[in-house]
Scaffold this motif. Structure first.
Motif, PDB file in Angstrom:
ATOM      1  N   LEU A  10       0.837  -1.204   0.000  1.00 49.76           N
ATOM      2  CA  LEU A  10       0.000   0.000   0.000  1.00 49.76           C
ATOM      3  C   LEU A  10       0.870   1.252   0.000  1.00 49.76           C
ATOM      4  O   LEU A  10       0.554   2.241  -0.671  1.00 49.76           O
ATOM      5  CB  LEU A  10      -0.950   0.004   1.209  1.00 49.76           C
ATOM      6  N   GLU A  11       1.968   1.205   0.715  1.00 57.39           N
ATOM      7  CA  GLU A  11       2.912   2.336   0.714  1.00 57.39           C
ATOM      8  C   GLU A  11       3.510   2.530  -0.680  1.00 57.39           C
ATOM      9  O   GLU A  11       3.673   3.657  -1.139  1.00 57.39           O
ATOM     10  CB  GLU A  11       4.017   2.096   1.750  1.00 57.39           C
ATOM     11  N   ASN A  12       3.815   1.426  -1.373  1.00 59.25           N
ATOM     12  CA  ASN A  12       4.304   1.526  -2.751  1.00 59.25           C
ATOM     13  C   ASN A  12       3.273   2.188  -3.654  1.00 59.25           C
ATOM     14  O   ASN A  12       3.620   3.031  -4.496  1.00 59.25           O
ATOM     15  CB  ASN A  12       4.667   0.147  -3.306  1.00 59.25           C
ATOM     16  N   CYS A  13       2.007   1.803  -3.514  1.00 56.98           N
ATOM     17  CA  CYS A  13       0.929   2.439  -4.298  1.00 56.98           C
ATOM     18  C   CYS A  13       0.912   3.940  -4.042  1.00 56.98           C
ATOM     19  O   CYS A  13       0.812   4.741  -4.972  1.00 56.98           O
ATOM     20  CB  CYS A  13      -0.432   1.851  -3.929  1.00 56.98           C
ATOM     21  N   LYS A  14       0.985   4.294  -2.761  1.00 60.33           N
ATOM     22  CA  LYS A  14       0.957   5.712  -2.389  1.00 60.33           C
ATOM     23  C   LYS A  14       2.185   6.439  -2.948  1.00 60.33           C
ATOM     24  O   LYS A  14       2.065   7.538  -3.485  1.00 60.33           O
ATOM     25  CB  LYS A  14       0.890   5.865  -0.874  1.00 60.33           C
ATOM     26  N   ASN A  16       3.997   5.646  -5.596  1.00 54.04           N
ATOM     27  CA  ASN A  16       3.836   5.777  -7.048  1.00 54.04           C
ATOM     28  C   ASN A  16       2.917   6.947  -7.379  1.00 54.04           C
ATOM     29  O   ASN A  16       3.180   7.725  -8.308  1.00 54.04           O
ATOM     30  CB  ASN A  16       3.292   4.489  -7.660  1.00 54.04           C
ATOM     31  N   PHE A  17       1.845   7.073  -6.625  1.00 54.96           N
ATOM     32  CA  PHE A  17       0.921   8.178  -6.815  1.00 54.96           C
ATOM     33  C   PHE A  17       1.632   9.509  -6.586  1.00 54.96           C
ATOM     34  O   PHE A  17       1.544  10.431  -7.400  1.00 54.96           O
ATOM     35  CB  PHE A  17      -0.265   8.032  -5.855  1.00 54.96           C
ATOM     36  N   ILE A  18       2.361   9.610  -5.475  1.00 59.02           N
ATOM     37  CA  ILE A  18       3.033  10.862  -5.130  1.00 59.02           C
ATOM     38  C   ILE A  18       4.117  11.200  -6.148  1.00 59.02           C
ATOM     39  O   ILE A  18       4.274  12.367  -6.532  1.00 59.02           O
ATOM     40  CB  ILE A  18       3.583  10.798  -3.689  1.00 59.02           C
ATOM     41  N   LEU A  19       4.865  10.203  -6.621  1.00 64.92           N
ATOM     42  CA  LEU A  19       5.873  10.454  -7.653  1.00 64.92           C
ATOM     43  C   LEU A  19       5.238  11.005  -8.932  1.00 64.92           C
ATOM     44  O   LEU A  19       5.767  11.931  -9.560  1.00 64.92           O
ATOM     45  CB  LEU A  19       6.636   9.167  -7.976  1.00 64.92           C
ATOM     46  N   THR A  20       4.112  10.447  -9.309  1.00 59.03           N
ATOM     47  CA  THR A  20       3.416  10.945 -10.500  1.00 59.03           C
ATOM     48  C   THR A  20       2.956  12.376 -10.291  1.00 59.03           C
ATOM     49  O   THR A  20       3.108  13.226 -11.182  1.00 59.03           O
ATOM     50  CB  THR A  20       2.216  10.035 -10.836  1.00 59.03           C
ATOM     51  N   MET A  21       2.411  12.654  -9.110  1.00 62.93           N
ATOM     52  CA  MET A  21       1.961  14.014  -8.824  1.00 62.93           C
ATOM     53  C   MET A  21       3.141  14.988  -8.804  1.00 62.93           C
ATOM     54  O   MET A  21       3.011  16.136  -9.233  1.00 62.93           O
ATOM     55  CB  MET A  21       1.189  14.056  -7.504  1.00 62.93           C
ATOM     56  N   ALA A  22       4.305  14.530  -8.322  1.00 64.81           N
ATOM     57  CA  ALA A  22       5.498  15.382  -8.330  1.00 64.81           C
ATOM     58  C   ALA A  22       5.894  15.721  -9.770  1.00 64.81           C
ATOM     59  O   ALA A  22       6.259  16.867 -10.069  1.00 64.81           O
ATOM     60  CB  ALA A  22       6.652  14.685  -7.603  1.00 64.81           C
ATOM     61  N   GLY A  23       5.822  14.734 -10.647  1.00 65.77           N
ATOM     62  CA  GLY A  23       6.102  14.984 -12.056  1.00 65.77           C
ATOM     63  C   GLY A  23       5.142  16.000 -12.649  1.00 65.77           C
ATOM     64  O   GLY A  23       5.543  16.885 -13.419  1.00 65.77           O
ATOM     65  N   ALA A  77      -5.210   4.375 -10.656  1.00 67.33           N
ATOM     66  CA  ALA A  77      -4.273   3.318 -10.253  1.00 67.33           C
ATOM     67  C   ALA A  77      -4.244   3.167  -8.736  1.00 67.33           C
ATOM     68  O   ALA A  77      -4.294   2.050  -8.208  1.00 67.33           O
ATOM     69  CB  ALA A  77      -2.878   3.620 -10.791  1.00 67.33           C
ATOM     70  N   LEU A  78      -4.171   4.271  -8.027  1.00 67.38           N
ATOM     71  CA  LEU A  78      -4.108   4.228  -6.563  1.00 67.38           C
ATOM     72  C   LEU A  78      -5.339   3.549  -5.977  1.00 67.38           C
ATOM     73  O   LEU A  78      -5.224   2.647  -5.137  1.00 67.38           O
ATOM     74  CB  LEU A  78      -3.990   5.651  -6.003  1.00 67.38           C
ATOM     75  N   LEU A  79      -6.513   3.947  -6.421  1.00 65.96           N
ATOM     76  CA  LEU A  79      -7.749   3.409  -5.848  1.00 65.96           C
ATOM     77  C   LEU A  79      -7.987   1.961  -6.256  1.00 65.96           C
ATOM     78  O   LEU A  79      -8.405   1.136  -5.437  1.00 65.96           O
ATOM     79  CB  LEU A  79      -8.934   4.287  -6.247  1.00 65.96           C
ATOM     80  N   LEU A 168      -8.941   3.629   3.455  1.00 66.44           N
ATOM     81  CA  LEU A 168      -8.650   2.216   3.220  1.00 66.44           C
ATOM     82  C   LEU A 168      -7.346   1.810   3.908  1.00 66.44           C
ATOM     83  O   LEU A 168      -7.277   0.793   4.594  1.00 66.44           O
ATOM     84  CB  LEU A 168      -8.570   1.925   1.719  1.00 66.44           C
ATOM     85  N   GLU A 169      -6.324   2.601   3.734  1.00 65.51           N
ATOM     86  CA  GLU A 169      -5.020   2.306   4.336  1.00 65.51           C
ATOM     87  C   GLU A 169      -5.131   2.268   5.860  1.00 65.51           C
ATOM     88  O   GLU A 169      -4.590   1.364   6.514  1.00 65.51           O
ATOM     89  CB  GLU A 169      -3.983   3.338   3.898  1.00 65.51           C
ATOM     90  N   THR A 170      -5.829   3.235   6.429  1.00 66.13           N
ATOM     91  CA  THR A 170      -5.990   3.296   7.888  1.00 66.13           C
ATOM     92  C   THR A 170      -6.746   2.080   8.401  1.00 66.13           C
ATOM     93  O   THR A 170      -6.330   1.455   9.377  1.00 66.13           O
ATOM     94  CB  THR A 170      -6.717   4.606   8.285  1.00 66.13           C
TER      95      THR A 170
END
Length: 177
Positions: A10-14, A16-23, A77-79, A168-170
């Motif tokens: 789940l941390e990997n999913c998060k 990946n999401f954050i890296l995409t948003m950074a881009g 992808a995240l959801l 979901l993560e929580t």
């Protein structure tokens, strides 16, 4: 998969999401178009230039549409991935009833189905949720009138999608340990 592995995935999913948003943040930065014009990526003998993206972003209307659409991709992808990871974990560890009792479970499942198929609410054929409608998650309601209607950002904004992942993560961290 054990609980530690689930939380790591789940941390990997998060991430990946954050890296995409950074881009995306780099792209919308005032200097982003210059970076795109000079940049490309290479993989397996292929090279993709980013100059066409810089050209697309020059028109504000095109840029707004492109940004909206490209932001949807990491959210999808995240959801989708996070739901499937928790579902797989719960099923393989005899915790499916706990997962199905998460406050966001039905809402997230319907959204996951919409994301995975045609980005429309399918309230009958995949799990027949008609008996549970209307569904209310954090003030966002899914009712029978939405059957076969597109998922709209006006109804489910980016902040709500992020909150759905956080919930979901929580719940997975607390309830499925």
């Amino acid at each position: 998969m054990n609980h530690k592995q689930l939380m790591s995935q789940l941390e990997n999913c998060k991430n990946n999401f954050i890296l995409t948003m950074a881009g995306l943040a780099v792209i919308i930065d005032p200097g982003g178009k210059d970076i795109l014009r000079k940049s490309h990526c290479k993989f397996d003998g292929f090279s993709i230039n980013f100059d066409q993206v810089a050209t697309l972003l020059e028109d504000p209307a095109d840029a707004q549409i492109a940004f909206r659409e490209v932001v949807l991709s990491p959210f999808r992808a995240l959801l989708k991935e996070s739901f499937e990871l928790v579902k797989t974990y719960a099923n393989s560890n005899n915790q499916k009833p706990k997962f199905q009792n998460f406050p966001s479970y039905r809402f997230h499942r319907l959204l996951r189905n919409a994301i995975s198929h045609n980005f429309c609410w399918d309230l009958q054929t995949r799990g027949n949720f008609y008996g549970y409608l209307p569904l209310n998650w954090r003030g966002i309601v899914i009712d029978r009138s939405m059957h076969n209607q597109p998922v709209r950002l006006e109804h489910l904004p980016f902040g709500a999608m992020w909150q759905l992942y956080v919930d979901l993560e929580t719940e997975a961290r607390i309830s499925l340990s």
